[in-house]
Design a protein around this motif. Structure first.
Motif, PDB file in Angstrom:
ATOM      1  N   ARG A 183     -22.277 -17.575  41.702  1.00 30.78           N
ATOM      2  CA  ARG A 183     -24.000 -17.052  40.945  1.00 30.78           C
ATOM      3  C   ARG A 183     -24.639 -17.490  42.553  1.00 30.78           C
ATOM      4  NH1 ARG A 183     -26.055 -17.685  34.451  1.00 30.78           N
ATOM      5  NH2 ARG A 183     -26.537 -19.692  35.584  1.00 30.78           N
ATOM      6  N   PRO A 217     -28.685 -29.371  29.116  1.00 27.86           N
ATOM      7  CA  PRO A 217     -28.330 -29.024  28.002  1.00 27.86           C
ATOM      8  C   PRO A 217     -29.668 -27.810  27.625  1.00 27.86           C
ATOM      9  CG  PRO A 217     -29.192 -30.906  27.638  1.00 27.86           C
ATOM     10  CD  PRO A 217     -29.233 -30.677  29.491  1.00 27.86           C
ATOM     11  N   GLY A 218     -28.803 -26.572  27.381  1.00 28.30           N
ATOM     12  CA  GLY A 218     -29.654 -25.321  26.662  1.00 28.30           C
ATOM     13  C   GLY A 218     -29.386 -25.194  25.011  1.00 28.30           C
ATOM     14  N   ILE A 219     -28.055 -24.598  25.052  1.00 30.01           N
ATOM     15  CA  ILE A 219     -27.361 -23.604  23.768  1.00 30.01           C
ATOM     16  C   ILE A 219     -27.330 -24.858  22.535  1.00 30.01           C
ATOM     17  CG2 ILE A 219     -25.065 -23.593  24.056  1.00 30.01           C
ATOM     18  CD1 ILE A 219     -26.909 -20.809  22.276  1.00 30.01           C
ATOM     19  N   VAL A 223     -33.228 -27.026  28.654  1.00 33.05           N
ATOM     20  CA  VAL A 223     -32.793 -25.790  29.439  1.00 33.05           C
ATOM     21  C   VAL A 223     -34.280 -25.030  28.285  1.00 33.05           C
ATOM     22  CG1 VAL A 223     -32.313 -23.925  30.464  1.00 33.05           C
ATOM     23  CG2 VAL A 223     -31.624 -25.891  31.163  1.00 33.05           C
ATOM     24  N   ASN A 278     -24.241 -28.745  31.119  1.00 30.77           N
ATOM     25  CA  ASN A 278     -24.955 -28.093  30.582  1.00 30.77           C
ATOM     26  C   ASN A 278     -24.525 -28.001  29.402  1.00 30.77           C
ATOM     27  OD1 ASN A 278     -22.182 -27.026  30.730  1.00 30.77           O
ATOM     28  ND2 ASN A 278     -22.256 -24.873  31.160  1.00 30.77           N
ATOM     29  N   LEU A 319     -35.024 -23.008  38.229  1.00 26.38           N
ATOM     30  CA  LEU A 319     -33.424 -22.930  38.269  1.00 26.38           C
ATOM     31  C   LEU A 319     -33.426 -22.050  39.297  1.00 26.38           C
ATOM     32  CD1 LEU A 319     -32.222 -23.438  34.487  1.00 26.38           C
ATOM     33  CD2 LEU A 319     -32.177 -24.785  36.538  1.00 26.38           C
ATOM     34  N   LYS A 322     -28.776 -26.235  45.144  1.00 31.58           N
ATOM     35  CA  LYS A 322     -27.723 -25.703  44.253  1.00 31.58           C
ATOM     36  C   LYS A 322     -26.786 -25.433  44.579  1.00 31.58           C
ATOM     37  CE  LYS A 322     -27.374 -23.198  40.597  1.00 31.58           C
ATOM     38  NZ  LYS A 322     -27.811 -22.468  39.383  1.00 31.58           N
ATOM     39  N   TYR A 368     -25.502 -16.903  22.582  1.00 32.96           N
ATOM     40  CA  TYR A 368     -26.958 -17.072  23.210  1.00 32.96           C
ATOM     41  C   TYR A 368     -27.920 -15.936  22.794  1.00 32.96           C
ATOM     42  CZ  TYR A 368     -24.568 -20.897  26.328  1.00 32.96           C
ATOM     43  OH  TYR A 368     -23.791 -21.463  26.174  1.00 32.96           O
TER      44      TYR A 368
HETATM   45  C1  LIG Z   1     -29.039 -22.033  31.404  1.00 36.29           C
HETATM   46  C2  LIG Z   1     -28.441 -22.921  32.057  1.00 36.29           C
HETATM   47  C3  LIG Z   1     -28.327 -24.258  31.685  1.00 36.29           C
HETATM   48  C4  LIG Z   1     -28.071 -24.337  30.106  1.00 36.29           C
HETATM   49  O1  LIG Z   1     -26.387 -24.118  29.401  1.00 36.29           O
HETATM   50  P1  LIG Z   1     -26.073 -23.702  28.259  1.00 36.29           P
HETATM   51  O2  LIG Z   1     -24.721 -23.405  28.101  1.00 36.29           O
HETATM   52  O3  LIG Z   1     -27.465 -22.792  27.628  1.00 36.29           O
HETATM   53  O4  LIG Z   1     -26.397 -25.255  27.912  1.00 36.29           O
HETATM   54  C5  LIG Z   1     -28.058 -25.412  32.698  1.00 36.29           C
HETATM   55  N1  LIG Z   1     -27.778 -24.925  34.155  1.00 36.29           N
HETATM   56  C6  LIG Z   1     -28.404 -23.659  34.728  1.00 36.29           C
HETATM   57  C7  LIG Z   1     -28.180 -23.850  35.991  1.00 36.29           C
HETATM   58  C8  LIG Z   1     -28.196 -22.308  33.288  1.00 36.29           C
HETATM   59  O5  LIG Z   1     -28.535 -21.135  34.242  1.00 36.29           O
END
Ligand SMILES: *Cc1c(COP(=O)(O)O)cnc(C)c1O
Length: 368
Positions: free
Chosen positions: A130, A218-220, A33, A194, A80, A123, A355
């Protein structure tokens, strides 16, 4: 002497953290992400650095995806939040984007747009409240999409976890079970995880249907920040020593003060000297993205040592007590977070999360 605050970005750390994510969920597709300018690291830099090792990339909005296509990224791209209207749907078709659809208005936009989308993610709201269709809408949404020719082999299913950073939280089991029953018997890929869910072992949801294709988002963690809240006594190397920080924010010491006993430092004179302290003035402030509400005591790293911030953060300066580092002086670089000082530790001191600090860093600090 380096005059301005700046950030260094470590591309190897970014790729290392992606490999670490893969290790947490072998066989699961990894779709990093990179919304919010790659969590503050720069959208194009992050995409370029990860493109080869990732299975796809994910952004929030069609506009971000347009920027990536414009920069030459031609791999799979998940949006997303999906399109907001029929024009957005047409952009998705033109740019081969994979939008997530989360609400009825988007199905209407699809019908108006008059194009067919080969890859679509539906989704579901399994408890975060949300974005997402409610579970009871699954059949109707799938029928609406399939009968209009969307998806085919490319109709996929996703949900998002609200509390995965606390694996013991009851919401998790409820969300995983809800998602499992939504997707049971449906073709297509699934996506749940995530960063926090990957650490919790939910790269394949709750493990049922483990032979299905799963994709994680994965993001953070890719940026080297642990998703869980960090306890106060976390060692400097962070809660998970295997994650490597990608962004290091540094700024030079541009002045030294020797306040007399009882002298205040900074706006409001909220911190007063006992006498004998050496105070360094660092060229970093809230206009650069440093949190203004970071209190006295927030760690700043100078010459390998953690020194306490003192007094109020100014627009482009802050003060640090360098008494413990007598050799430090004008021209030394202070590390605000990054190598040797995990961003989550600074975030905790400032009452926020990593974040927010990463995504708020001022664009002017980023290398071109
Ligand atoms: C931001 C986001 C992620 C990534 O989340 P992290 O906590 O940063 O790993 C994954 N899925 C969705 C839908 C998000 O909005």
């Amino acid at each position: 002497m380096q005059r301005a605050a700046s950030i260094r970005l470590d591309p190897d750390a970014l790729r290392h953290n992606l490999a670490l994510a893969r290790g947490l969920a072998p066989g699961v597709g990894m779709w990093p992400v990179i919304k919010a300018e790659g969590y503050g690291h720069g959208l194009e830099w992050t995409a370029r650095t990860l493109a080869e090792d990732a299975d796809g990339l994910a952004v929030s909005a069609v506009e971000e995806a347009e920027a990536l296509r414009g920069a030459g990224y031609d791999g799979p791209l998940l949006v997303l939040q999906g399109p907001r209207d029929a024009a957005g749907v047409r952009r998705c078709a033109e740019l081969a984007l994979q939008p997530a659809l989360h609400a009825r208005f988007q199905l209407d936009a699809l019908a108006q747009a008059g194009v067919v989308l080969p890859e679509v993610w539906v989704k579901f709201n399994t408890g975060m409240n949300r974005l997402g269709f409610v579970p009871g809408e699954a059949d109707r949404v799938e029928h609406a999409l399939r009968s209009a020719g969307h998806g085919g082999q490319g109709l996929h299913w996703m949900t998002h976890m609200a509390c995965a950073d606390d694996p013991a939280d009851d919401h998790n089991a409820a969300q995983l079970a809800a998602f499992r029953s939504i997707v049971a018997g449906r073709d297509g890929a699934r996506s749940v995880a995530n960063s926090a869910a990957l650490f919790a072992g939910w790269g394949r949801g709750d493990g049922h249907g483990a032979d299905e294709a799963f994709r994680a988002r994965p993001g953070i963690m890719l940026y080297g920040c642990h998703p869980a809240s960090v306890p106060a006594d976390t060692p400097p190397e962070g809660p998970d020593a295997d994650l490597r920080p990608v962004m290091t924010v540094q700024a030079p010491v541009i002045g030294i003060q020797h306040p007399a006993p009882g002298d205040g430092v900074g706006y409001g004179a909220t911190w007063t000297a006992h006498g004998g302290e050496r105070i360094g003035i660092v060229a970093m402030g809230y206009a650069d993205g440093y949190p203004r509400h970071a209190p006295t005591g927030t760690p700043v790293r100078v010459r390998g040592q953690l020194c306490p911030l003192v007094g109020r953060v100014s627009m482009d300066m802050l003060a640090v007590d360098l008494s413990g580092v007598p050799e430090a002086g004008v021209g030394d670089l202070a590390t605000l977070w990054g190598e040797g000082l995990p961003v989550e530790r600074v975030a905790r001191a400032a009452g926020t999360i990593g974040y927010e600090l990463l995504t708020r860093v001022a664009g002017r600090l980023r290398p071109a």
